[in-house]
Design an enzyme around this catalytic site. Structure first.
Site, PDB file in Angstrom:
ATOM      1  N   SER A  11      39.608  43.249  29.744  1.00 20.91           N
ATOM      2  CA  SER A  11      40.854  43.989  29.536  1.00 20.91           C
ATOM      3  C   SER A  11      41.830  43.090  28.800  1.00 20.91           C
ATOM      4  O   SER A  11      42.069  41.951  29.209  1.00 20.91           O
ATOM      5  CB  SER A  11      41.447  44.392  30.875  1.00 20.91           C
ATOM      6  N   HIS A  35      38.176  46.719  26.974  1.00 21.53           N
ATOM      7  CA  HIS A  35      38.844  47.678  27.862  1.00 21.53           C
ATOM      8  C   HIS A  35      40.328  47.763  27.471  1.00 21.53           C
ATOM      9  O   HIS A  35      41.042  46.762  27.519  1.00 21.53           O
ATOM     10  CB  HIS A  35      38.666  47.182  29.296  1.00 21.53           C
ATOM     11  N   ASP A  37      43.855  49.344  28.314  1.00 22.50           N
ATOM     12  CA  ASP A  37      44.634  50.004  29.367  1.00 22.50           C
ATOM     13  C   ASP A  37      45.828  50.717  28.754  1.00 22.50           C
ATOM     14  O   ASP A  37      46.731  50.062  28.229  1.00 22.50           O
ATOM     15  CB  ASP A  37      45.111  48.966  30.389  1.00 22.50           C
ATOM     16  N   MET A  39      49.044  52.925  29.474  1.00 24.44           N
ATOM     17  CA  MET A  39      49.949  53.300  30.581  1.00 24.44           C
ATOM     18  C   MET A  39      51.205  53.936  29.991  1.00 24.44           C
ATOM     19  O   MET A  39      51.739  53.451  28.986  1.00 24.44           O
ATOM     20  CB  MET A  39      50.336  52.063  31.378  1.00 24.44           C
ATOM     21  N   HIS A  68      41.021  53.212  29.043  1.00 27.02           N
ATOM     22  CA  HIS A  68      41.325  53.570  30.437  1.00 27.02           C
ATOM     23  C   HIS A  68      42.727  54.168  30.432  1.00 27.02           C
ATOM     24  O   HIS A  68      43.718  53.451  30.291  1.00 27.02           O
ATOM     25  CB  HIS A  68      41.243  52.305  31.301  1.00 27.02           C
ATOM     26  N   MET A  70      45.839  55.646  31.926  1.00 31.11           N
ATOM     27  CA  MET A  70      46.663  55.797  33.130  1.00 31.11           C
ATOM     28  C   MET A  70      47.924  56.535  32.697  1.00 31.11           C
ATOM     29  O   MET A  70      49.014  55.969  32.629  1.00 31.11           O
ATOM     30  CB  MET A  70      46.960  54.416  33.727  1.00 31.11           C
ATOM     31  N   MET A 139      38.683  52.106  41.069  1.00 31.39           N
ATOM     32  CA  MET A 139      39.735  51.082  40.953  1.00 31.39           C
ATOM     33  C   MET A 139      39.677  50.154  42.168  1.00 31.39           C
ATOM     34  O   MET A 139      39.605  50.607  43.309  1.00 31.39           O
ATOM     35  CB  MET A 139      41.119  51.726  40.896  1.00 31.39           C
ATOM     36  N   ASP A 177      37.428  47.925  38.395  1.00 32.47           N
ATOM     37  CA  ASP A 177      38.555  47.416  37.604  1.00 32.47           C
ATOM     38  C   ASP A 177      39.655  46.942  38.538  1.00 32.47           C
ATOM     39  O   ASP A 177      40.210  47.725  39.303  1.00 32.47           O
ATOM     40  CB  ASP A 177      39.053  48.566  36.699  1.00 32.47           C
TER      41      ASP A 177
HETATM   42  C1  DX5 Z   1      45.178  47.651  36.023  1.00 32.76           C
HETATM   43  C2  DX5 Z   1      44.279  47.775  34.810  1.00 32.76           C
HETATM   44  C3  DX5 Z   1      43.276  46.715  34.717  1.00 32.76           C
HETATM   45  C4  DX5 Z   1      43.824  45.304  34.577  1.00 32.76           C
HETATM   46  C5  DX5 Z   1      42.872  44.407  35.286  1.00 32.76           C
HETATM   47  O1  DX5 Z   1      45.816  48.856  36.237  1.00 32.76           O
HETATM   48  O2  DX5 Z   1      43.598  49.004  34.834  1.00 32.76           O
HETATM   49  O3  DX5 Z   1      42.331  46.975  33.697  1.00 32.76           O
HETATM   50  O4  DX5 Z   1      43.982  44.872  33.276  1.00 32.76           O
HETATM   51  O5  DX5 Z   1      43.411  43.149  35.307  1.00 32.76           O
HETATM   52  P1  DX5 Z   1      42.848  42.025  36.298  1.00 32.76           P
HETATM   53  O6  DX5 Z   1      41.434  41.788  35.923  1.00 32.76           O
HETATM   54  O7  DX5 Z   1      43.762  40.885  36.036  1.00 32.76           O
HETATM   55  O8  DX5 Z   1      42.982  42.566  37.700  1.00 32.76           O
HETATM   56 ZN    ZN Z   2      41.931  49.229  33.422  1.00 33.99          ZN
END
Ligand code: DX5
Ligand code: ZN
Length: 226
Positions: A11, A35, A37, A39, A68, A70, A139, A177
């Site tokens: 990520s 990956h 993310d 948001m 991913h 969110m 998650m 994740d």
């Molecule tokens: C959190 C994200 C993850 C995040 C994981 O909401 O979906 O993908 O980047 O980061 P680490 O590996 O640091 O927990």
């Molecule tokens: Zn993620």
């Protein structure tokens, strides 16, 4: 037991956003997918990229993108991320009003469709979608931020998903994740995960590529033992 193929999907959430091309290049040849993310500050209390910025990252990425999402408006946004060339698009069941339609649309645009569940969401909420999706994401932290601690209490759910996936002919990936590191990846592998997001473990390492290789080795070793 079907043979399991390990995938590492770093990520970039905690990478240097001002130098993403270079940050991705560091891990690209050792990783399966990147990956991404996304948001929206509504579904989770954090914001990452607008659509234009994400599109550019996806276009320029030398390896496939694992998006991913969110975001609250995922029934619409999920289709857009498939359209712009994400290899895999994962939506949260908690945000989708029409998950079966969304899965069909994502696939129609040539992407793999993934469904994600937050720590308090039971497997039962997605059990009816197993026959349609290409990946389940369990998650292992509350979505929103990198660098949180791995929630080992999610392993029973991972094992439950694994049992369900083993009864399906197709190869459906099981991703975890949140908090994946050299200390936790074997625990998740033994519970049945085969696809691992790692954010801070990779980007806080002195050598991110070496960290990806180490994580893969550990997961592969515990796959063989289980
Ligand atoms: C959190 C994200 C993850 C995040 C994981 O909401 O979906 O993908 O980047 O980061 P680490 O590996 O640091 O927990
Ligand atoms: Zn993620």
């Amino acid at each position: 037991m079907k043979s399991m193929h390990v995938r590492i999907t770093p990520s970039i959430l905690n990478a240097n956003f001002n130098d993403l091309a270079n940050e991705i290049a560091k891990v690209a040849s050792d990783s399966d997918l990147i990956h991404l993310d996304v948001m929206d500050n509504i579904f989770v209390p954090n914001f990452t990229f607008d659509f234009e910025t994400a599109s550019k990252i996806i276009r320029d990425c030398p390896i496939p993108i694992d998006a991913h999402l969110m975001v609250a408006d995922v029934d619409r946004i999920g289709v857009e991320y498939a359209e712009i060339g994400s290899n895999s698009v994962t939506f949260h069941i908690e945000a989708s009003e029409h998950p079966e339609k969304l899965i069909r649309e994502i696939k129609k645009h040539g992407a793999r469709a993934g469904v994600a569940i937050k720590p308090n969401t039971p497997f039962a909420d997605i059990a009816n979608l197993i026959n349609q999706v290409d990946m389940v994401l369990v998650m292992t932290v509350e979505p929103g931020f990198g660098g949180q601690s791995f929630m080992e209490n999610q392993m029973a759910k991972v094992a439950q998903v694994r049992t369900a996936l083993n009864s399906v002919e197709r190869d459906i990936w099981l991703q975890v994740d949140g908090g994946i590191s050299l200390e936790t990846i074997e625990i998740a592998t033994r519970a049945g995960a085969d696809t691992f997001v790692a954010g801070s473990a990779v980007y806080k390492a002195d050598d991110p590529a070496e960290m990806v290789r180490k994580l893969r080795l550990l997961a592969e070793k515990s796959t063989e033992q289980s």
